[in-house]
Design a protein around this motif. Structure first.
Motif, PDB file in Angstrom:
ATOM      1  N   PHE A 240     -71.325 -41.233   6.014  1.00  0.00           N
ATOM      2  CA  PHE A 240     -70.952 -41.163   5.213  1.00  0.00           C
ATOM      3  C   PHE A 240     -71.169 -41.480   3.993  1.00  0.00           C
ATOM      4  CE2 PHE A 240     -68.373 -44.298   7.777  1.00  0.00           C
ATOM      5  CZ  PHE A 240     -68.454 -43.700   9.130  1.00  0.00           C
ATOM      6  N   TRP A 241     -70.313 -41.302   2.893  1.00  0.00           N
ATOM      7  CA  TRP A 241     -71.701 -41.502   2.072  1.00  0.00           C
ATOM      8  C   TRP A 241     -70.833 -42.741   1.129  1.00  0.00           C
ATOM      9  CZ3 TRP A 241     -74.628 -38.719  -1.535  1.00  0.00           C
ATOM     10  CH2 TRP A 241     -75.386 -37.417  -0.903  1.00  0.00           C
ATOM     11  N   TYR A 242     -71.869 -43.592  -0.096  1.00  0.00           N
ATOM     12  CA  TYR A 242     -70.823 -44.615  -0.597  1.00  0.00           C
ATOM     13  C   TYR A 242     -71.689 -44.626  -2.063  1.00  0.00           C
ATOM     14  CZ  TYR A 242     -70.561 -47.196   4.118  1.00  0.00           C
ATOM     15  OH  TYR A 242     -70.088 -47.402   5.041  1.00  0.00           O
ATOM     16  N   LYS A 243     -71.019 -45.237  -2.903  1.00  0.00           N
ATOM     17  CA  LYS A 243     -70.678 -45.592  -4.340  1.00  0.00           C
ATOM     18  C   LYS A 243     -71.049 -46.616  -4.743  1.00  0.00           C
ATOM     19  CE  LYS A 243     -68.727 -44.935  -9.098  1.00  0.00           C
ATOM     20  NZ  LYS A 243     -67.668 -44.492  -9.502  1.00  0.00           N
ATOM     21  N   GLN A 244     -72.192 -46.574  -5.439  1.00  0.00           N
ATOM     22  CA  GLN A 244     -73.419 -47.954  -5.935  1.00  0.00           C
ATOM     23  C   GLN A 244     -73.214 -48.385  -7.577  1.00  0.00           C
ATOM     24  OE1 GLN A 244     -76.882 -49.663  -4.504  1.00  0.00           O
ATOM     25  NE2 GLN A 244     -75.917 -51.646  -4.172  1.00  0.00           N
ATOM     26  N   PRO A 245     -71.716 -48.540  -7.932  1.00  0.00           N
ATOM     27  CA  PRO A 245     -72.067 -48.755 -10.030  1.00  0.00           C
ATOM     28  C   PRO A 245     -73.396 -49.763 -10.155  1.00  0.00           C
ATOM     29  CG  PRO A 245     -69.715 -49.277  -8.440  1.00  0.00           C
ATOM     30  CD  PRO A 245     -70.513 -49.448  -7.377  1.00  0.00           C
TER      31      PRO A 245
ATOM     32  N   ILE B  21     -69.567 -49.239  -2.214  1.00  0.00           N
ATOM     33  CA  ILE B  21     -67.923 -48.648  -2.204  1.00  0.00           C
ATOM     34  C   ILE B  21     -67.978 -46.879  -1.399  1.00  0.00           C
ATOM     35  CG2 ILE B  21     -66.104 -47.891  -3.373  1.00  0.00           C
ATOM     36  CD1 ILE B  21     -67.268 -48.936  -5.762  1.00  0.00           C
ATOM     37  N   PHE B  22     -67.221 -47.312  -0.981  1.00  0.00           N
ATOM     38  CA  PHE B  22     -66.796 -46.083   0.306  1.00  0.00           C
ATOM     39  C   PHE B  22     -66.723 -45.208   0.299  1.00  0.00           C
ATOM     40  CE2 PHE B  22     -66.180 -43.682   4.180  1.00  0.00           C
ATOM     41  CZ  PHE B  22     -64.623 -43.720   3.990  1.00  0.00           C
ATOM     42  N   LEU B  23     -66.906 -43.964   0.228  1.00  0.00           N
ATOM     43  CA  LEU B  23     -66.351 -42.619  -0.960  1.00  0.00           C
ATOM     44  C   LEU B  23     -65.744 -42.303   0.375  1.00  0.00           C
ATOM     45  CD1 LEU B  23     -68.983 -41.751  -3.211  1.00  0.00           C
ATOM     46  CD2 LEU B  23     -66.828 -42.839  -3.701  1.00  0.00           C
ATOM     47  N   ILE B  24     -66.689 -41.893   1.770  1.00  0.00           N
ATOM     48  CA  ILE B  24     -65.909 -40.023   2.368  1.00  0.00           C
ATOM     49  C   ILE B  24     -66.914 -40.195   3.564  1.00  0.00           C
ATOM     50  CG2 ILE B  24     -67.787 -38.649   1.298  1.00  0.00           C
ATOM     51  CD1 ILE B  24     -65.217 -36.694   1.137  1.00  0.00           C
ATOM     52  N   TYR B  25     -65.903 -39.876   5.104  1.00  0.00           N
ATOM     53  CA  TYR B  25     -66.476 -39.826   5.942  1.00  0.00           C
ATOM     54  C   TYR B  25     -66.766 -38.402   6.891  1.00  0.00           C
ATOM     55  CZ  TYR B  25     -66.416 -40.611  11.043  1.00  0.00           C
ATOM     56  OH  TYR B  25     -66.508 -40.082  12.640  1.00  0.00           O
ATOM     57  N   GLN B  26     -67.514 -38.716   7.479  1.00  0.00           N
ATOM     58  CA  GLN B  26     -67.341 -37.011   8.503  1.00  0.00           C
ATOM     59  C   GLN B  26     -68.031 -36.976   9.982  1.00  0.00           C
ATOM     60  OE1 GLN B  26     -67.140 -33.415   7.099  1.00  0.00           O
ATOM     61  NE2 GLN B  26     -66.096 -33.029   9.457  1.00  0.00           N
ATOM     62  N   GLY B  27     -67.049 -37.120  10.771  1.00  0.00           N
ATOM     63  CA  GLY B  27     -67.456 -37.234  11.961  1.00  0.00           C
ATOM     64  C   GLY B  27     -67.948 -35.964  13.177  1.00  0.00           C
ATOM     65  N   SER B  28     -68.739 -36.175  13.523  1.00  0.00           N
ATOM     66  CA  SER B  28     -69.830 -35.216  14.138  1.00  0.00           C
ATOM     67  C   SER B  28     -68.882 -34.075  14.459  1.00  0.00           C
ATOM     68  CB  SER B  28     -71.217 -35.246  14.788  1.00  0.00           C
ATOM     69  OG  SER B  28     -70.738 -35.975  16.072  1.00  0.00           O
ATOM     70  N   TYR B  29     -68.069 -34.574  14.988  1.00  0.00           N
ATOM     71  CA  TYR B  29     -67.123 -33.099  16.116  1.00  0.00           C
ATOM     72  C   TYR B  29     -66.205 -32.228  15.275  1.00  0.00           C
ATOM     73  CZ  TYR B  29     -69.955 -34.970  19.821  1.00  0.00           C
ATOM     74  OH  TYR B  29     -70.284 -35.596  21.438  1.00  0.00           O
ATOM     75  N   ASP B  30     -66.326 -33.536  13.520  1.00  0.00           N
ATOM     76  CA  ASP B  30     -64.753 -32.995  13.377  1.00  0.00           C
ATOM     77  C   ASP B  30     -64.699 -31.548  13.150  1.00  0.00           C
ATOM     78  OD1 ASP B  30     -64.372 -35.726  11.614  1.00  0.00           O
ATOM     79  OD2 ASP B  30     -63.747 -35.289  13.021  1.00  0.00           O
ATOM     80  N   GLN B  31     -64.248 -30.827  12.807  1.00  0.00           N
ATOM     81  CA  GLN B  31     -64.296 -29.036  12.279  1.00  0.00           C
ATOM     82  C   GLN B  31     -63.564 -28.578  11.530  1.00  0.00           C
ATOM     83  OE1 GLN B  31     -64.930 -26.583  15.070  1.00  0.00           O
ATOM     84  NE2 GLN B  31     -65.244 -28.485  16.069  1.00  0.00           N
ATOM     85  N   GLN B  32     -63.317 -29.518  10.630  1.00  0.00           N
ATOM     86  CA  GLN B  32     -62.963 -29.345   9.377  1.00  0.00           C
ATOM     87  C   GLN B  32     -63.589 -29.912   8.209  1.00  0.00           C
ATOM     88  OE1 GLN B  32     -59.090 -29.346   8.613  1.00  0.00           O
ATOM     89  NE2 GLN B  32     -58.899 -27.283   7.890  1.00  0.00           N
ATOM     90  N   ASN B  33     -64.075 -30.076   6.982  1.00  0.00           N
ATOM     91  CA  ASN B  33     -64.928 -30.462   6.201  1.00  0.00           C
ATOM     92  C   ASN B  33     -64.165 -32.084   5.649  1.00  0.00           C
ATOM     93  OD1 ASN B  33     -67.273 -29.251   6.442  1.00  0.00           O
ATOM     94  ND2 ASN B  33     -66.542 -28.092   4.469  1.00  0.00           N
ATOM     95  N   ALA B  34     -64.646 -32.996   5.124  1.00  0.00           N
ATOM     96  CA  ALA B  34     -63.589 -34.202   4.781  1.00  0.00           C
ATOM     97  C   ALA B  34     -63.459 -34.058   3.222  1.00  0.00           C
ATOM     98  CB  ALA B  34     -64.087 -35.132   5.485  1.00  0.00           C
ATOM     99  N   THR B  35     -62.308 -34.307   2.572  1.00  0.00           N
ATOM    100  CA  THR B  35     -61.978 -34.907   1.038  1.00  0.00           C
ATOM    101  C   THR B  35     -61.252 -35.876   1.104  1.00  0.00           C
ATOM    102  OG1 THR B  35     -59.923 -32.943   2.181  1.00  0.00           O
ATOM    103  CG2 THR B  35     -61.840 -31.689   1.288  1.00  0.00           C
ATOM    104  N   GLU B  36     -61.528 -36.140   0.021  1.00  0.00           N
ATOM    105  CA  GLU B  36     -60.858 -37.493  -0.141  1.00  0.00           C
ATOM    106  C   GLU B  36     -60.141 -37.819  -2.237  1.00  0.00           C
ATOM    107  OE1 GLU B  36     -60.389 -40.027   3.156  1.00  0.00           O
ATOM    108  OE2 GLU B  36     -59.515 -40.037   2.039  1.00  0.00           O
ATOM    109  N   GLY B  37     -59.800 -36.968  -2.466  1.00  0.00           N
ATOM    110  CA  GLY B  37     -59.193 -37.044  -3.857  1.00  0.00           C
ATOM    111  C   GLY B  37     -60.519 -35.742  -4.277  1.00  0.00           C
TER     112      GLY B  37
END
Lengths: 111, 113
Positions: free
Chosen positions: A35-40, A46-62
């Motif tokens: 996970f990546w979080y942003k803290q202003p 604030i949660f930004l993006i998630y990647q599971g260890s078995y996911d084949q594709q890179n995660a994208t969120e905007g």
């Protein structure tokens, strides 16, 4: 013990440019989430993006994407077209029944 | 919108006072956590709970206790506040399987004088 390493304490980027924030991890578990979080400056994580260890594709969120290289145990965050509001601290974390956070990277976007 | 709510954003307390930090979540999450965040030290886990009336020590439990009488509420208690407990305190919750990460509250900046 598992570990998250963020080697960049501080980063600068020009507005509208892309920036990569580095994250490497160390775990012996085969199944985990990254996970990546942003803290202003206000303090909220604030949660930004998630990647599971078995996911084949890179995660994208905007404008956020996660460059996941499992063999290298890296999970870098890429922010495209940086905005002034992206200035914040960014944390990489791993979750697999126990959580571990990195020390964070402070990103400053210059106008 | 689902939420984790921490009762105070800013708090100033005197040394020796008993301090209660409250956290409430409306997502029916089983797991709840208390972290403190200090410059250069990152996020450190104080206590966590996987169910009502259950609690587990994290990495730095000394000087703290917790209470979870209801599923939605997880309280952090500083039994006798000290200046070295001046910090940012973050509450978080997650479903039973935390593979989907945590939802954080907005944090409480506690100053002990």
């Amino acid at each position: 013990a598992q570990k998250i390493t963020q080697t960049q304490p501080g980063m600068f980027v020009q507005e509208k440019e892309a920036v990569t924030l580095d994250c490497t991890y160390d775990t012996s578990d085969p199944s985990y989430g990254l996970f990546w979080y942003k803290q202003p400056s206000s303090g909220e994580m604030i949660f930004l993006i998630y990647q599971g260890s078995y996911d084949q594709q890179n995660a994208t969120e905007g404008r956020y994407s996660l460059n996941f290289q499992k063999a290298r145990k890296s999970a870098n965050l890429v922010i495209s077209a940086s905005q002034l509001g992206d200035s914040a601290m960014y944390f990489c974390a791993i979750f697999n029944g126990k959580s571990t956070f990195g020390d964070g990277t402070t990103l400053t976007v210059k106008p | 919108d689902v939420k984790v709510t921490q009762s105070s954003r800013y708090l100033v307390k005197r040394t020796g006072e008993k301090v209660f930090l409250e956290c409430v979540q409306d997502m029916d999450h089983e797991n709840m956590f208390w972290y403190r965040q200090d410059p250069g030290l990152g996020l450190r886990l104080i206590y966590f709970s996987y169910d009502v009336k259950m609690k587990e020590k994290g990495d730095i439990p000394e000087g703290y206790s917790v209470s979870r009488e209801k599923k939605e509420r997880f309280s952090l208690i500083l039994e006798s506040a000290s200046t070295n407990q001046t910090s940012m305190y973050l509450c978080a919750s997650s479903p039973r399987t935390d593979f989907y990460g945590y939802t954080f509250g907005s944090g409480t900046r506690l100053t002990v004088v």
